[in-house]
Write an enzyme that holds these catalytic residues in place. Structure first.
Site, PDB file in Angstrom:
ATOM      1  N   HIS A  21       1.033  -1.230  -0.219  1.00 42.08           N
ATOM      2  CA  HIS A  21      -0.062   0.010  -0.060  1.00 42.08           C
ATOM      3  C   HIS A  21       0.993   1.206   0.107  1.00 42.08           C
ATOM      4  O   HIS A  21       0.509   2.247  -0.638  1.00 42.08           O
ATOM      5  CB  HIS A  21      -0.757  -0.027   1.322  1.00 42.08           C
ATOM      6  CG  HIS A  21      -1.809  -1.429   1.283  1.00 42.08           C
ATOM      7  ND1 HIS A  21      -3.242  -0.897   1.302  1.00 42.08           N
ATOM      8  CD2 HIS A  21      -1.700  -2.503   1.464  1.00 42.08           C
ATOM      9  CE1 HIS A  21      -3.760  -2.280   1.155  1.00 42.08           C
ATOM     10  NE2 HIS A  21      -3.017  -3.156   1.320  1.00 42.08           N
ATOM     11  N   ASP A 127      -6.141   5.506   1.438  1.00 43.90           N
ATOM     12  CA  ASP A 127      -6.280   4.036   1.225  1.00 43.90           C
ATOM     13  C   ASP A 127      -7.633   3.704   2.107  1.00 43.90           C
ATOM     14  O   ASP A 127      -7.989   4.279   3.076  1.00 43.90           O
ATOM     15  CB  ASP A 127      -5.072   3.285   2.015  1.00 43.90           C
ATOM     16  CG  ASP A 127      -5.172   1.817   1.624  1.00 43.90           C
ATOM     17  OD1 ASP A 127      -5.904   1.069   2.155  1.00 43.90           O
ATOM     18  OD2 ASP A 127      -4.181   1.300   0.997  1.00 43.90           O
TER      19      ASP A 127
END
Length: 462
Positions: A21, A127
């Site tokens: 991520h 995210d």
């Protein structure tokens, strides 16, 4: 599209503190900064350092175009990954993620308010696992929020369909068939806490229409997406790599013939058992093909702390390096994956099929030897082998609890590198790579969608 300084709008990027991520959101941050935006990248000090140290593909000056907000955190749990765990999800890292997310919410909220108070508008890109940031942002009228999806459109679609009990389309039945045991109960509990629906103006996808066009279209018809702007801008990692540093493995690759080396790496969340490591070694050696093998355990809380990691791996393969000298190279520790994949001597990629790795490998036109470990990876493996047909399966998900034998590794490598069947797979992979790279150029779908995203966030708001 590069903005005049006076028209630029600040962008706050908030990644989830896991390598796959961090890497994607830092690539996207660098892309936005290259278009003239003032970009703020905010995470724990430990994970910001990790993201900076591991990023590849950009010039040495690029990172200076981003403002990093290093949020201090207490010392992280130092749980060691279990190589003999029945499930390959890195459960040892869940306490780390939980610890970080509990500590950084308040500082992130303060940063959000500070940045928004100094500008008429602030763009938040986060995210989805950091959804509490979007929740806090909803109380600030000048903040416009976008989710950045680090997973494929296929995976997102399959999650929605499974939760709604929706049947798959006949054409793609194998891709949407239920897959058991992809995540543990502990992981599901974690997702239930942190993965919650929050308001968003739009969704940015690290994918490409050349790979997932039909799935992107289907995703856009789902209730959670139908009212939102969608931008498929991938790959966000550079397709022309210009890393300033050169790892020793690249010097080794320089000496190999073009398209002759199999790159073997299973990502940042995988720890293999002693037995499995030995079987892979047998298979690679018996294949007689050139290879680079990244042999390392899964990341811990602080990746700068690696006590004991190298020792275990060296003790497993005491004389392997000597036996394969000149043919293979074992890298113990972190390796510059993007540089390796982009190197002209690299021919194929044996991968765990994390989405980051899939996008990087396919972008470089490499066939992928799939070895899914957990989460979204089994579905990506199916997409690569059954739908796109740009790879071969090393380990089927149905055999996830078995040790993959050396002869199976050998057979998969030869199928791609030696057998007649491999020529067609390599040809399709090259064509796929060309299509993906074309999508990032002017007039290509990903380039156009990035331009659309920039036009949208810079539009005049009354």
């Amino acid at each position: 599209m590069e903005l005049p300084k006076e028209e630029s709008i600040p962008i706050l990027v908030v990644p989830f503190p896991a390598q796959g991520h961090l890497n994607q959101l830092l690539h996207f941050s660098l892309t936005l900064a290259s278009h003239g935006f003032p970009v703020h990248f905010a995470c724990s000090s430990v994970h910001n350092r990790q993201a900076r140290d591991r990023i590849r593909g950009w010039s040495s000056e690029s990172l200076h175009n981003i403002t990093f907000h290093d949020i201090p955190i207490p010392s992280l749990p130092s749980n060691v990954p279990n190589p003999n765990s029945a499930h390959k999800f890195p459960s040892h890292i869940l306490p780390v993620w939980d610890s970080v997310l509990r500590v950084i919410r308040s500082p992130l909220s303060s940063l959000l308010r500070s940045l928004s108070s100094s500008s008429p508008r602030l763009i938040l890109v986060h995210d989805p696992l950091m959804s509490f940031v979007a929740h806090d942002a909803a109380a600030v009228p000048s903040v416009e929020t976008y989710k950045f999806q680090c997973i494929s459109a296929l995976t997102q679609l399959s999650f929605i369909w499974e939760s709604n009990g929706k049947a798959s389309t006949e054409d793609n039945d194998i891709l949407f068939s239920p897959l058991e045991d992809t995540i543990t109960e502990g992981v599901q509990d974690f997702l239930n806490v942190y993965y919650i629906e929050t308001p968003a103006e739009g969704i940015v996808l690290n994918t490409c229409r050349a790979i997932e066009g039909p799935f992107i279209d289907l995703l856009g018809k789902e209730d959670d997406f139908i009212s939102k702007k969608m931008f498929a801008v991938g790959p966000i990692s550079p397709v022309i790599v210009q890393s300033p540093q050169r790892h020793a493995c690249l010097e080794w690759l320089d000496k190999q013939p073009p398209e002759s080396v199999v790159y073997v790496a299973f990502g940042s969340t995988t720890t293999l058992s002693d037995e499995q490591v030995k079987e892979i070694a047998v298979g690679l050696e018996r294949s007689t093909q050139r290879f680079i093998w990244v042999l390392r355990d899964a990341d811990r809380g602080d990746v700068s702390s690696v006590e004991g990691e190298v020792n275990r791996e060296k003790s497993l393969l005491t004389d392997f390096d000597e036996r394969v000298e000149g043919v293979g190279m074992v890298v113990r520790g972190w390796a510059p994956q993007l540089d390796i994949l982009a190197h002209p001597s690299t021919a194929a990629f044996m991968s765990h099929c994390g989405w980051n790795s899939c996008m990087e490998g396919m972008s470089m036109g490499l066939p992928i030897l799939t070895w899914p470990m957990h989460s979204d990876q089994p579905r990506h493996a199916l997409m690569i082998t059954e739908y796109l047909k740009v790879g071969v399966m090393v380990r089927d998900w149905g055999k996830r609890n078995e040790t993959t034998k050396g002869e199976e590794v050998e057979m998969a490598v030869k199928k791609v590198m030696v057998d007649e069947q491999g020529k067609e797979i390599r040809r399709r992979a090259k064509e796929m790579g060309e299509s993906i790279r074309a999508a990032t150029k002017e007039g290509g779908s990903s380039h156009e969608e990035l331009e659309a995203f920039i036009a949208h966030i810079t539009r005049r708001v009354e």
